[in-house]
Design a protein around this motif. Structure first.
Motif, mmCIF file in Angstrom:
data_model
loop_
_atom_site.group_PDB
_atom_site.id
_atom_site.type_symbol
_atom_site.label_atom_id
_atom_site.label_comp_id
_atom_site.label_asym_id
_atom_site.label_seq_id
_atom_site.Cartn_x
_atom_site.Cartn_y
_atom_site.Cartn_z
ATOM 1 N N GLU A 142 39.257 61.137 42.972
ATOM 2 C CA GLU A 142 38.335 62.152 43.422
ATOM 3 C C GLU A 142 38.106 62.938 42.111
ATOM 4 O O GLU A 142 38.898 63.178 41.058
ATOM 5 N N THR A 143 36.875 63.660 41.996
ATOM 6 C CA THR A 143 36.625 64.561 40.847
ATOM 7 C C THR A 143 37.615 65.741 41.014
ATOM 8 O O THR A 143 37.874 65.983 42.309
ATOM 9 N N GLY A 144 37.877 66.152 40.136
ATOM 10 C CA GLY A 144 38.926 67.282 39.935
ATOM 11 C C GLY A 144 38.455 68.465 40.678
ATOM 12 O O GLY A 144 37.211 68.711 40.586
ATOM 13 N N THR A 145 39.099 69.398 41.358
ATOM 14 C CA THR A 145 38.968 70.448 41.844
ATOM 15 C C THR A 145 39.799 71.588 41.757
ATOM 16 O O THR A 145 40.872 71.212 41.538
ATOM 17 N N ILE A 146 39.263 72.786 41.753
ATOM 18 C CA ILE A 146 40.083 73.864 41.503
ATOM 19 C C ILE A 146 39.523 75.046 42.460
ATOM 20 O O ILE A 146 38.303 75.198 42.682
ATOM 21 N N VAL A 147 40.678 75.676 43.334
ATOM 22 C CA VAL A 147 40.222 76.467 43.989
ATOM 23 C C VAL A 147 40.746 77.927 43.332
ATOM 24 O O VAL A 147 41.658 78.164 43.069
ATOM 25 N N VAL A 148 39.761 78.769 43.174
ATOM 26 C CA VAL A 148 39.855 79.799 42.233
ATOM 27 C C VAL A 148 39.736 81.273 43.358
ATOM 28 O O VAL A 148 38.699 81.439 43.891
ATOM 29 N N ALA A 194 33.600 58.379 41.218
ATOM 30 C CA ALA A 194 32.249 57.625 41.440
ATOM 31 C C ALA A 194 30.962 58.206 42.061
ATOM 32 O O ALA A 194 29.824 57.903 41.329
ATOM 33 N N ALA A 195 31.159 58.730 42.938
ATOM 34 C CA ALA A 195 30.191 59.065 43.935
ATOM 35 C C ALA A 195 29.541 60.437 43.409
ATOM 36 O O ALA A 195 28.522 60.879 43.618
ATOM 37 N N ASP A 196 30.278 61.061 42.358
ATOM 38 C CA ASP A 196 29.873 62.473 41.745
ATOM 39 C C ASP A 196 29.256 62.210 40.420
ATOM 40 O O ASP A 196 28.676 63.444 39.790
ATOM 41 N N VAL A 197 29.073 61.127 39.580
ATOM 42 C CA VAL A 197 28.627 61.022 38.568
ATOM 43 C C VAL A 197 27.324 61.577 38.221
ATOM 44 O O VAL A 197 27.043 62.328 37.516
ATOM 45 N N ASP A 198 26.307 61.062 38.996
ATOM 46 C CA ASP A 198 25.138 61.388 38.722
ATOM 47 C C ASP A 198 24.684 63.074 39.026
ATOM 48 O O ASP A 198 23.943 63.445 38.302
ATOM 49 N N ARG A 199 25.502 63.424 39.847
ATOM 50 C CA ARG A 199 25.377 65.052 40.257
ATOM 51 C C ARG A 199 25.982 65.783 39.055
ATOM 52 O O ARG A 199 25.084 66.531 38.497
ATOM 53 N N HIS A 200 26.994 65.596 38.322
ATOM 54 C CA HIS A 200 27.493 66.065 37.420
ATOM 55 C C HIS A 200 26.675 65.854 36.026
ATOM 56 O O HIS A 200 26.658 66.630 35.077
ATOM 57 N N VAL A 201 26.102 64.731 35.915
ATOM 58 C CA VAL A 201 25.304 64.336 34.614
ATOM 59 C C VAL A 201 24.054 65.315 34.880
ATOM 60 O O VAL A 201 23.691 65.874 33.773
ATOM 61 N N ALA A 202 23.391 65.248 36.008
ATOM 62 C CA ALA A 202 22.344 66.303 36.155
ATOM 63 C C ALA A 202 22.451 67.741 35.927
ATOM 64 O O ALA A 202 21.881 68.375 35.544
ATOM 65 N N LEU A 203 23.758 68.318 36.462
ATOM 66 C CA LEU A 203 23.932 69.398 36.404
ATOM 67 C C LEU A 203 24.128 69.997 34.804
ATOM 68 O O LEU A 203 23.881 71.148 34.444
ATOM 69 N N LEU A 204 24.841 69.136 34.261
ATOM 70 C CA LEU A 204 25.008 69.520 32.672
ATOM 71 C C LEU A 204 23.785 69.331 31.993
ATOM 72 O O LEU A 204 23.330 70.110 30.803
ATOM 73 N N ALA A 205 22.643 68.317 32.491
ATOM 74 C CA ALA A 205 21.434 68.139 31.728
ATOM 75 C C ALA A 205 20.487 69.396 31.836
ATOM 76 O O ALA A 205 19.734 69.568 30.930
ATOM 77 N N GLU A 206 20.971 70.288 33.066
ATOM 78 C CA GLU A 206 20.176 71.489 33.082
ATOM 79 C C GLU A 206 20.458 72.279 31.748
ATOM 80 O O GLU A 206 19.529 73.099 31.814
ATOM 81 N N HIS A 207 21.432 72.187 31.319
ATOM 82 C CA HIS A 207 21.668 73.058 30.089
ATOM 83 C C HIS A 207 21.483 72.380 28.805
ATOM 84 O O HIS A 207 22.028 72.724 27.749
#
Length: 292
Positions: free
Chosen positions: A88-94, A62-75
């Motif tokens: 939590e938001t999914g996370t991958i260590v690469v 829930a806390a990450d919705v606005d951030r990820h919406v904005a990051l995709l809106a940049e494109h």
């Protein structure tokens, strides 16, 4: 301008570039970069970069919705992201070693994305793109229903197979049942070997040709084999300065699918796709550079 819908995984990537061999039980110096990722969200971002009017459906904490919406809106992506109050938001260590990657994955809220909940109005587009990751967590049958719904509404359906390991864990027959009838399929060599049980690009490509009318079998820095209704042709990769291979497959897929749906022949579409993949590997992270 064509319209696309992608749905599924949106991820916080933690990219680790070790400075030398990783040493057990002590420190290893590394460069660590945090970027937004997730195959479906990445593909949406690269589709936006390609000029496609793209909608993305996904789920984060829930806390990450606005951030990820904005990051995709940049494109240029219209992101319809639901906030999960418990996960939590999914996370991958690469772990990145030149052109090889090792991924440690926590799918988090992505496991709760339900294909059956996607409204028909969102499926009334030119192309609906599905990733193999969306089949996980018990959603394979729902993905199969979504493929049928999209076709009934007149959309082309494209797919990427996704993680060979995850598909093997899920079960190849389960995955193939869900993706039965897709129009455009993209797989890398490992993924193609997993779902066909074959070895070698020629045999894998021949088997993939029986699964979709248009297929792209990507071969990393070498190039891609395109199979168009059984006719096969190799398209070489574009030379690029390698910074990070993460997202190259998503970039290729976005341009390849967008070009095919726009009416380009698959070989020409693959040439555009490898050019976009070359752009992807020249930056850290799986999405287009903000400066592009």
């Amino acid at each position: 301008m064509i319209r696309a819908l992608t749905f599924g995984d949106v991820i916080d990537d933690v990219l680790v570039f070790p400075e030398g061999r990783i040493r057990a039980d002590t420190d290893t110096d590394a460069r660590i970069v945090r970027r937004a990722g997730g195959s479906a969200a990445n593909t949406a971002a690269w589709m936006g970069r390609a000029g496609v009017r793209t909608t993305f459906v996904g789920r984060t904490g829930a806390a990450d919705v606005d951030r990820h919406v904005a990051l995709l809106a940049e494109h240029g992506v219209d992101a319809r992201i639901e906030g999960d109050p418990e996960h939590e938001t999914g996370t991958i260590v690469v772990l990145v070693d030149r052109d090889e990657r090792t991924m440690l994955t926590d799918r988090g809220a992505n496991a709760l994305v339900d294909p059956d909940s996607i409204d028909d109005a969102l499926l009334a587009v030119d192309v609906v793109h599905v990733t193999g990751y969306s089949l996980l967590s018990g959603h394979a049958e729902a993905v199969g229903r979504l493929v049928d719904r999209a076709h009934a509404l007149g959309a082309v359906v494209s797919c990427t197979i996704g993680s060979a390991g995850s598909i093997a864990d899920l079960g190849v027959e389960v995955a193939l049942d869900a993706l039965h009838g897709v129009d455009v399929m993209v797989a890398n060599l490992d993924e193609g070997a997993t779902i066909t049980g074959r070895e070698g690009a020629a045999d894998i490509g021949a088997a993939l040709a029986g699964l979709a009318p248009v297929v792209a079998l990507t071969l990393g820095h070498t190039g891609v084999v395109v199979i168009d209704h059984g006719h096969r042709q190799f398209v070489p990769a574009v030379e690029a300065r390698l910074v990070d291979p993460t997202g190259a497959g998503d970039a290729f897929t976005a341009m390849f699918v967008a070009s095919v749906v726009s009416g380009a022949d698959p070989v020409s579409a693959a040439r555009r796709g490898v050019a976009m993949a070359a752009e992807a590997v020249s930056v850290a992270g799986a999405r287009p550079s903000r400066s592009v």
